[in-house]
Structure formats: structure tokens, C-alpha cells
Design an enzyme around this catalytic site. Structure first.
Site, short mmCIF file in Angstrom:
data_model
loop_
_atom_site.label_atom_id
_atom_site.label_comp_id
_atom_site.label_asym_id
_atom_site.label_seq_id
_atom_site.Cartn_x
_atom_site.Cartn_y
_atom_site.Cartn_z
N SER A 209 -7.36 21.74 26.88
CA SER A 209 -6.77 20.66 26.51
C SER A 209 -5.75 20.12 27.55
O SER A 209 -4.73 21.08 27.89
CB SER A 209 -5.91 20.70 25.20
OG SER A 209 -5.54 19.75 24.51
N LYS A 210 -5.86 18.78 27.90
CA LYS A 210 -4.65 18.36 28.77
C LYS A 210 -3.44 18.33 28.23
O LYS A 210 -2.48 19.03 29.00
CB LYS A 210 -5.04 16.97 29.37
CG LYS A 210 -4.14 16.46 30.35
CD LYS A 210 -4.49 15.03 30.82
CE LYS A 210 -3.51 14.35 31.55
NZ LYS A 210 -3.79 12.91 32.10
N GLU A 216 -7.60 18.22 16.89
CA GLU A 216 -8.85 18.77 16.66
C GLU A 216 -8.85 20.13 17.52
O GLU A 216 -9.38 21.18 16.95
CB GLU A 216 -9.87 17.69 17.08
CG GLU A 216 -9.99 16.49 16.31
CD GLU A 216 -9.28 15.61 16.94
OE1 GLU A 216 -8.17 15.62 17.50
OE2 GLU A 216 -9.82 14.41 17.17
N GLY A 270 -7.86 12.32 31.55
CA GLY A 270 -8.79 13.37 30.61
C GLY A 270 -10.26 13.10 31.06
O GLY A 270 -11.09 13.75 31.32
N ARG A 271 -10.74 11.90 31.08
CA ARG A 271 -12.25 11.38 31.06
C ARG A 271 -12.60 11.66 32.67
O ARG A 271 -13.87 11.47 33.08
CB ARG A 271 -12.41 10.06 30.72
CG ARG A 271 -11.27 9.08 31.02
CD ARG A 271 -11.61 7.95 30.53
NE ARG A 271 -10.60 6.78 30.88
CZ ARG A 271 -9.26 6.65 30.52
NH1 ARG A 271 -8.87 7.61 29.57
NH2 ARG A 271 -8.68 5.62 30.72
N GLU A 357 -13.32 4.05 27.40
CA GLU A 357 -12.21 4.56 27.35
C GLU A 357 -11.41 3.79 28.47
O GLU A 357 -9.91 3.42 28.48
CB GLU A 357 -11.78 5.88 27.11
CG GLU A 357 -10.53 6.41 26.60
CD GLU A 357 -10.34 7.63 26.11
OE1 GLU A 357 -10.63 8.16 24.96
OE2 GLU A 357 -9.95 8.69 26.94
N HIS A 388 -39.44 5.11 22.98
CA HIS A 388 -39.93 5.26 21.42
C HIS A 388 -38.95 5.13 20.61
O HIS A 388 -39.03 5.59 19.29
CB HIS A 388 -40.85 6.63 21.43
CG HIS A 388 -41.84 6.94 22.17
ND1 HIS A 388 -43.34 6.29 22.01
CD2 HIS A 388 -41.77 7.33 23.67
CE1 HIS A 388 -43.89 6.48 23.28
NE2 HIS A 388 -43.16 7.08 24.06
N LYS A 513 -4.66 8.27 15.60
CA LYS A 513 -4.09 9.46 15.52
C LYS A 513 -2.86 9.36 14.53
O LYS A 513 -2.59 10.54 13.77
CB LYS A 513 -3.65 10.09 17.07
CG LYS A 513 -4.86 10.28 17.82
CD LYS A 513 -4.31 10.98 19.20
CE LYS A 513 -5.56 11.04 20.17
NZ LYS A 513 -4.76 11.22 21.61
O1 F6P Z 1 -9.30 10.63 22.88
C1 F6P Z 1 -8.28 10.26 23.56
C2 F6P Z 1 -7.95 11.69 24.48
O2 F6P Z 1 -6.51 11.54 24.95
C3 F6P Z 1 -8.95 11.73 25.77
O3 F6P Z 1 -8.41 10.83 26.66
C4 F6P Z 1 -8.93 12.95 25.97
O4 F6P Z 1 -9.98 13.16 26.96
C5 F6P Z 1 -9.05 13.75 24.69
O5 F6P Z 1 -8.27 12.82 24.01
C6 F6P Z 1 -8.70 15.11 24.56
O6 F6P Z 1 -7.25 15.33 24.88
P1 F6P Z 1 -6.55 16.67 25.47
O7 F6P Z 1 -7.62 16.96 26.52
O8 F6P Z 1 -5.13 16.44 25.67
O9 F6P Z 1 -6.90 17.71 24.35
#
Ligand code: F6P
Length: 553
Positions: A209-210, A216, A270-271, A357, A388, A513
């Protein structure tokens, strides 16, 4: 700010739409010189965009637009480490993650490459020790299973690469006896699916997680910690859990040993983080560092091409420009990503996040509302499965620009009584046939000549003139996978540069969020007080009814 849509070059393209609409791809494809002008290749990556609703004039006008939008200047600024992610005051330096040791790429005057390689060296040493059985779990067993917990950018890219490598012979050999599982969704079903068949004694959990605050991921991390400690005791946390994050303080607060944390930096979105520790830790544990280093080298090769090749020969830039042409000028808001490779089954979902995103924005980089739409809806499925499923719609329903990705040599072959089965040949025949079916179609005259009964002629007619482009890779291995990913990362950046938006922030995910936090607090309160919710709790009447139905159960 003067929007790009005010430019002479934009208007020239808008005017050009009428001329292009009068052409049909079945005629355009007869022109060999045109095909010649609309094919490019770099380092084995072959791209044919002759099936775009475009002529060499379109290409020229798009290249003029790219100059007007200062795409070359913006690319240079990105590689120079300028804070082009201005709403977060951050550099956009994911290309530094795969640069060679001796490269120099700076953020705030500091060369970031030594830090990148510091983490890569740590990943190499750690993954070698785990894979070699030197690092053991609390009961002395080797750690052969890895669960990677993360969501969005901290899951989709690594999952796509994992799936693509899991059938590649060299990677497969390196992964023998090992297992890599991803856990993303907060749905308890996903936790059960990920963990139920694993033995905690041989499992290493990587929390990715960044921010190290994503609700989650943190809940799944706590679930995994309980799963380990209930079976192995408190000691399991330090031996069976590691983390990847930019927030090393929060990692320590979670109770993890900082030595077991792999960092990255705020200049990695993140992406765009697959090539950081986000992907490199779980994937090096599964396939070994040398394979993943090839992946980084493939990405670097495409980064270098993007940074240095003139726009007219620059594959990612051309892809990005054609995307702008299709979405904004021709009004086609959807793109189908169609790899003819089962190993690329998670490519489209990754590109979906990467693109949507990044480019799903309503304002220019300075906040000015845009008078045109940006971003496209990306979806896709490997061929031939997709044929298909949804191809009916793309052949006879809506016009959806398609991006076909094929591979010359298969990762695997199957044999029947010693004879090679022609599955890959079959697959590729479809890869070559579909773009022509979309482009050329089949008219009523051809159907009548075949004796098709009159009442079926309109049903069986294919109007054609449906655009696509084809990308052909020599094979699918760690290196070419890196090339492909970098190609798409920069394609998305190029489109964003032309539209004049910030492709590197994601404020659009915040509101949901915040509202989820409010719902969480109120649901907990209602359960504690054993009372139904009402509009006095700050929800509208629809939400009140939905929530109360949930609370009643
Ligand atoms: O969906 C939003 C987001 O901030 C994404 O940009 C990111 O990749 C993802 O949530 C997970 O965030 P993190 O790596 O901080 O848990």
C-alpha cells in the site's frame, strides 16, 4: 489558461473529420503507400494503424496538434523530474524505477536512481534468501507461498504481470514449487478464497500500500495477521509479514520490522507502480530477481524510445494521439483492448485503471473546465474468448475502436500423440481476420451473390469501416511484457498531455471514500444503539431505506 481546443491545430483536425467520414476502410486499405505510412516498428514491437479511420493527412494534423500541445516539452519535463503532477506538487518519475544504475534522474535536485537501486538490491537479496530457503517461518519451514495484499494500483499491475509470466517457460521453471496469490477486495469472500488453501507455516504475507491507510488493504492486513498469529503465535508477524509502502512510519506502527519493509516514493503514482517494489517484491519472490530485471529492462527500452524518438516514429506517442483522435474528434468513447494471448487476461483490467484513473478528468491542469470529454472507457478480454461474448456489438452495433495485441511465437504448445496441435496458429488466424472483418465488412451485394435470402440480407450485412490497430510482439516474455506495459503507460500520458489535463492525480476517488467513512460510523452507531437510521443521521431517504434493510438482517 488557453485550452488546446482553442488552437488552430485543434480546429484543423475538427474540420478534417468531415473528409475522413467520407472514406471507407475497405478502400483505404487498397492503398499500399498509405499502409506503408501507417506502420511503425521499434525493437521488435510492430504496430499497424492502417485500420484507423485516418489518412496520412490525419497523422500530420495529429502531429501538429501534439506540437501545439507541447507534447515533446511535457515529456522532457516529466523525465527531468519537474513537478508536473501540480495538484499534488509531485514529480512523475516512474521511468526512474527501471533506469540503469548509472542513470541520473532528479527530484528536487536529488538523483533518485541510487535510492531506486538501493531498494532493488534489497529486493534481490531478500528474494534470493527466501527462494533459497534461508529465510524461514517460525516453525523452521521454507516460505514457498506469498500472499500479496493490496488494491487498485497496488494489485492490478502485479497481477497482470504474474498471470503473463506464469506460463512463460523460463519464468515457470523459476516458480516451480512456489505459489503467489493476490488479495484485493475487502469482501470476506476474497480473503477466504486467497487464504483457505494455504498453510500459514509456509506463507509470507506482503502488505502492499503506497499510503498504508487504504481501508480495504488495512482490514485485509489485519485479517491476515490474525490468520497467522492464531495458528503460529505472535512471533509470526515479524517472520511471516513484510510490507511495501512509501509510509514506513505507518508500517512500523502496524507492528512490522522496518527491515522487512521495502520503500518507494511519492513520485510513483499507484497505477504506475508495477516496476517499483509494489510489483518487484511479490514477483521477484515468485520468479526470482533476474527474470524481473529483464522486465525492467524491457520497460526501460520503451521508456528510452518514448523519450528520444521523434513523434512521427514514437509508438506510445502515436497510440496516444490516435486515442485522442478516436475519442475526442470522432466521438468514440470506448476502446476495446483485445490481446490474442490468454496470458494477457489481466492486461485489460490493468489498463482500465491506468487509463481511466489517469485521464477521466473534467478540468484542465489549471482547473479550467474542459469543453470536450477526456479519457475513454477501456474494456477487454483475450481473443478468441471475446469473439464469443461481445464482438457481435463491435461488428454490427456500436463503433468501438479496438486494439489487437498478438504474439508471433506462443509461450506454450500442446501435443497430441506426439504431433503439435495447431492451437496457436488458430488463435493467430483469428487475430489477423478480425481487424479486416471490422474494417472491410460485407455488403448486401456480396451477400446476394452468395444467395443469401432477401429477408436475411440486412441482418447479415456488416457495414465495416470500424477502426482498429494491431500490435505484434515477437514473443511474450519478461522483456516484451515490460515493453508492452511501458508502451501503454506512455500512451496514456501522451493523451493526457494533448488534452492538457493532469493524468497523475486521482481526486475523483476521494468522495466515495469519505462517504464510506460516514456510513461506517453511522452503521456502527446504529448497531450499538440497536436503532434504525433516519434522515436525521444525514442520509437521504433512499439511503436510509437501503441501510435499514441491511441493518435489519
Ligand atoms: O483507488 C484509489 C487509489 O488511491 C489508487 O490510485 C491506488 O492505486 C489505490 O487506491 C491503492 O492505494 P494504496 O496503494 O495507497 O493502498
Amino acid at each position: 489558461m488557453v485550452l488546446i481546443s482553442e488552437s488552430r491545430e485543434w480546429k484543423a483536425l475538427a474540420d478534417h473529420v468531415t473528409a475522413v467520414k467520407q472514406t471507407h476502410l475497405k478502400d483505404l486499405l487498397q492503398d499500399d503507400a498509405r499502409t506503408d505510412a501507417l506502420v511503425r516498428e521499434t525493437e521488435g514491437v510492430y504496430m499497424d494503424f492502417s485500420r484507423q479511420n485516418a489518412t496520412p493527412d490525419t497523422l500530420k494534423l495529429l502531429l501538429d496538434l501534439a506540437q501545439a500541445a507541447d507534447v515533446p516539452g511535457k515529456v522532457a519535463a516529466m523525465f527531468r523530474g519537474e513537478h508536473i503532477n501540480s495538484t499534488e506538487d509531485r514529480a512523475v518519475l516512474h521511468a526512474a524505477l527501471r533506469s540503469p544504475r548509472d542513470a541520473v534522474m532528479e527530484d528536487r535536485g536529488q538523483n533518485v536512481v541510487p535510492e531506486v537501486w538501493g531498494v532493488l538490491d534489497k529486493i534481490k537479496a531478500f528474494s534470493d534468501r527466501v527462494r533459497g530457503g534461508e529465510v524461514k517461518g517460525v516453525t523452521g519451514k521454507a516460505l514457498t507461498n506469498v500472499v500479496s495484499i493490496g488494491i487498485g494500483g497496488s494489485a492490478l499491475g502485479p497481477l497482470f504481470v504474474h498471470t503473463a509470466l506464469s506460463t512463460e517457460p523460463q519464468a515457470m521453471a523459476q516458480a516451480a514449487g512456489r505459489q503467489l496469490v493476490f488479495l484485493a477486495n475487502v469482501d470476506p469472500v476474497d480473503a477466504v478464497r486467497a487464504l483457505h488453501s494455504l498453510d500459514p507455516e509456509t506463507t509470507l504475507v506482503v502488505i502492499v500500500s503506497k499510503t498504508f491507510t487504504t481501508a480495504e488493504t488495512m482490514l485485509n492486513a489485519r485479517t491476515a495477521r490474525a490468520w497467522l498469529t492464531e495458528r503460529l503465535g505472535a512471533e509470526a508477524v515479524s517472520k511471516h509479514m513484510i510490507a511495501v509502502s512509501t509510509n514506513l512510519k505507518a508500517v512500523a506502527e502496524f507492528g512490522l520490522n522496518p527491515e522487512n519493509a521495502f520503500g518507494f516514493w511519492d513520485w510513483v503514482g499507484g497505477r504506475f507502480s508495477v516496476s517499483s517494489a509494489v510489483g518487484m517484491v511479490p514477483l521477484s519472490l515468485q520468479y526470482g530477481f533476474p527474470i524481473m530485471e529483464r522486465f525492467l529492462q524491457g520497460m526501460h527500452a520503451m521508456d528510452t524510445h518514448f523519450r528520444t524518438a521523434p513523434l512521427q516514429d514514437n509508438l506510445p506517442a502515436l497510440l496516444g494521439l490516435l486515442n485522442v483522435w478516436n475519442t475526442t474528434f470522432l466521438g468514440r468513447s470506448t476502446t476495446a483492448i483485445l490481446p490474442y494471448q490468454q496470458a494477457l487476461q489481466h492486461f485489460a483490467p490493468h489498463i482500465q485503471q491506468l487509463s481511466m484513473e489517469s485521464n477521466g478528468k473534467g478540468v484542465a491542469i489549471d482547473g479550467t473546465p474542459l469543453p470536450f470529454e477526456t479519457g475513454e472507457i477501456d474494456f477487454g478480454e483475450p481473443g478468441t474468448n471475446g469473439q464469443h461474448s461481445f464482438y457481435q456489438l463491435i461488428h454490427q452495433g456500436r463503433v468501438i475502436p479496438a486494439e489487437f495485441i498478438g504474439v508471433v511465437a506462443s509461450q506454450q504448445d500442446v501435443y497430441l500423440q506426439g504431433e503439435k496441435v495447431s492451437s496457436h496458429e488458430e488463435l493467430m488466424c483469428n487475430f489477423f481476420a478480425q481487424p479486416d472483418a471490422l474494417a472491410c465488412g460485407k455488403d448486401a451485394a456480396a451477400l446476394r451473390a452468395e444467395g443469401v435470402p432477401e429477408h436475411l440480407v440486412s441482418h447479415k450485412t456488416f457495414t465495416g469501416n470500424r477502426p482498429s490497430l494491431s500490435i505484434l510482439l515477437p514473443e511474450l516474455n519478461a522483456y516484451t511484457l515490460g515493453q508492452l506495459l511501458s508502451l501503454y503507460e506512455h500512451r496514456i500520458a501522451t493523451s493526457g498531455f494533448v488534452w492538457g489535463i493532469n493524468s497523475f492525480d486521482q481526486w475523483g476517488v476521494e468522495l466515495g471514500k469519505v462517504l464510506a467513512n460516514k456510513v461506517r460510523a453511522k452503521v456502527a452507531e446504529a448497531r450499538t444503539d440497536n436503532r434504525p437510521l433516519s434522515t436525521a443521521d444525514g442520509f437521504n431517504s433512499s439511503t436510509v431505506r437501503l441501510l435499514n434493510r441491511f441493518l435489519e438482517s
